[in-house]
Design an enzyme around this catalytic site. Sequence first.
Site, short mmCIF file in Angstrom:
data_model
loop_
_atom_site.label_atom_id
_atom_site.label_comp_id
_atom_site.label_asym_id
_atom_site.label_seq_id
_atom_site.Cartn_x
_atom_site.Cartn_y
_atom_site.Cartn_z
N LYS A 31 0.89 -1.00 0.08
CA LYS A 31 0.01 -0.05 0.00
C LYS A 31 1.00 1.11 -0.02
O LYS A 31 2.09 1.02 0.39
CB LYS A 31 -0.99 0.05 1.23
CG LYS A 31 -0.19 0.22 2.49
CD LYS A 31 -1.30 0.43 3.74
CE LYS A 31 -1.46 1.85 4.01
NZ LYS A 31 -0.16 2.41 4.63
N LYS B 245 -2.88 -9.82 10.94
CA LYS B 245 -2.68 -9.91 12.17
C LYS B 245 -3.56 -11.02 12.65
O LYS B 245 -4.66 -11.21 12.39
CB LYS B 245 -3.17 -8.61 12.87
CG LYS B 245 -2.02 -7.34 12.74
CD LYS B 245 -2.55 -6.16 13.38
CE LYS B 245 -1.55 -5.09 12.70
NZ LYS B 245 -0.62 -4.61 13.42
N ASP C 204 -3.71 6.74 4.38
CA ASP C 204 -2.61 6.29 5.06
C ASP C 204 -3.26 4.78 5.83
O ASP C 204 -2.81 3.74 5.56
CB ASP C 204 -1.84 6.91 6.23
CG ASP C 204 -0.69 5.97 6.51
OD1 ASP C 204 0.05 5.35 5.99
OD2 ASP C 204 -0.39 6.12 7.90
N LYS D 233 -2.32 9.75 14.85
CA LYS D 233 -0.86 9.43 15.29
C LYS D 233 -0.83 10.66 16.60
O LYS D 233 -1.72 11.54 16.63
CB LYS D 233 0.14 10.05 14.30
CG LYS D 233 0.09 9.16 13.00
CD LYS D 233 1.50 8.85 12.58
CE LYS D 233 1.32 8.06 11.35
NZ LYS D 233 1.42 6.61 11.48
N HIS E 8 -6.30 -0.28 6.00
CA HIS E 8 -6.51 -1.41 7.20
C HIS E 8 -7.95 -1.04 8.01
O HIS E 8 -8.58 -1.81 8.24
CB HIS E 8 -5.55 -0.50 8.29
CG HIS E 8 -4.20 -0.41 7.81
ND1 HIS E 8 -3.68 -1.49 6.85
CD2 HIS E 8 -3.12 0.32 7.95
CE1 HIS E 8 -2.51 -1.36 6.50
NE2 HIS E 8 -1.90 -0.27 7.25
C1 BG6 Z 1 1.14 1.60 8.22
C2 BG6 Z 1 1.01 3.05 7.98
O1 BG6 Z 1 0.57 1.10 6.87
O2 BG6 Z 1 0.40 1.21 9.32
C3 BG6 Z 1 1.53 3.68 9.15
O3 BG6 Z 1 1.57 3.45 6.83
C4 BG6 Z 1 1.18 3.14 10.78
O4 BG6 Z 1 1.51 5.12 9.34
C5 BG6 Z 1 0.99 1.70 10.53
O5 BG6 Z 1 1.77 3.56 11.57
C6 BG6 Z 1 0.24 0.98 11.70
O6 BG6 Z 1 0.61 -0.41 11.67
P1 BG6 Z 1 0.42 -1.22 12.95
O7 BG6 Z 1 0.62 -2.56 12.57
O8 BG6 Z 1 1.78 -0.52 13.87
O9 BG6 Z 1 -0.92 -0.80 13.55
#
Ligand code: BG6
Length: 510
Positions: free
Chosen positions: A168, A202, A255, A360, A260
């Site tokens: 992605k 996950k 993002d 964030k 996700h």
């Molecule tokens: C990534 C994003 O795909 O996923 C990041 O680009 C983000 O910005 C990350 O921090 C979060 O992933 P996880 O597995 O740490 O929740």
Amino acid sequence: MEITHKFNPEHKGLETERKCDASTIIIFGASGNLTRKKLMPALYKLYVQGFIGNDTKIIGVSRTYNDDNEFREAMKKAIKETETDCKGWDQFSEILDHIKADTNNDESYEDLKKEIINLETNEGCGGNRLFYLATPPESFDTIIDNLGKHDLSRPKDESCWTRIIVEKPFGRNLESAQRLDKKIGRVFREKQIYRIDHYLGKETVQNLLAFRFGNSIFEPIWNRNYIDHIQITAAETIGVEDRAAYYETAGALRDMVPNHLFQLMALIAMEPPVTFEADIVRDEKVQVFHAIEPIKYEEVSKFAARGQYIEGMINNEKVPAYVNEKDVKPDSKTETYTALKLFVQNWRWAGVPIYIRTGKRMAKFVTDITLIFKKTPHMIFRTLAKDVHVSNILSIQIQPDESITLTFNAKIPGAGMQLKPVVMDFDYSSAFGTRAGNAYERLLRDCLTGDQTLYSRRDGIEAAWAVIDYVFDRWENEKNIAVPKYASGTWGPKEADELLLRDGRRWKIL
Ligand code: BG6
């Protein structure tokens, strides 16, 4: 040293004991963060577990390292950062190769091709090839074109496979995703294309399917008759780190959301698939995306909120504002937080809002899905106790704790009839004695065995972008309007609270 393959006893006899076909894995972007932090540790683990054998070779492609040794040293350092046990390193390093190449340069692909053929002919790597695009998205087009042009995209012969994993972000909006899909579709068939979303790797995310479709007690109440609304949160305490070059062009919405968070939403909202086969599961997920009402241009502020962090405290330490982070423009309008209110307009979910938020530098690192049930239609204890009309809540925590909790009301012991919410919980690590592994490990394993179930399909990606396409347009056109701010270490801007307050609801305290 002999590598001992440690398997979880719960896995005995399961698919996980398989070894992958002899293959060549080619990683474009071998010096990048993703390769160092995620891919190499995952490949190393798969090797130590015996899933990847010595008949598989990994070729890192980058401009950074000069030879195999430099590449191996960098990878060793990377693996040491995540693995406490590096006993298998020496053997693993033997399957690592490096090609110094500029992906814009035609000759690089001929060099790569020669090296692949050499490994296949002289090192017993079979003829299976996996290309991994771990580069910034700007390079995708060129690499895909060149793989086609240099005849690297088609399987070597009928007994072999060639696959490609694309990281992605898959496009920047609907139009660019469609363009990328067309381009890649000219060179690879859909069966060869693995669009990765690491959230699907996950363990707790996959457990959503087990929870919903491996049990009979939840499904009857999993609908608009019983559920008042759903909240999905992916909160991080980290800031933009050293990724501003990418993040400035992306922002929180691009993002995290169409990938996700939408994947989490699809798993929660989808209908039961008839079988657990890749396309059947993915068909059901795509149906969810088609059923979500796209946010209209003129209604963006009613259904979407955004924010940008300013300085504040995280874990008792002062952290800078987003605009003061390295490589961020001082007048940046990039959102580091976003919240949406969505509706899945189908028979099951009509009228049930799904609120999603991600940001964030928030108060806590937590990814959580909460289903808030409707209150009892009539509360008989009303005259006896205050505040007893509380909803039942089902919370599925994806990370850092991997758990499922159900909150219900119970009588406080003693005289009278006082009620109090209590919690029934399931915790992954105490139930199975193990914590979930690296998501990339699972997804690489699936790709190497040809299982696309946990990868996104073209129609799903495009349908997801379509839901939020106007939000990008609107925010893009509002460049002169200030982005709401929130202090680092808090739960986001007030605009996100208002999204729920307007409906008489609040974000769950996590
Ligand atoms: C990534 C994003 O795909 O996923 C990041 O680009 C983000 O910005 C990350 O921090 C979060 O992933 P996880 O597995 O740490 O929740």
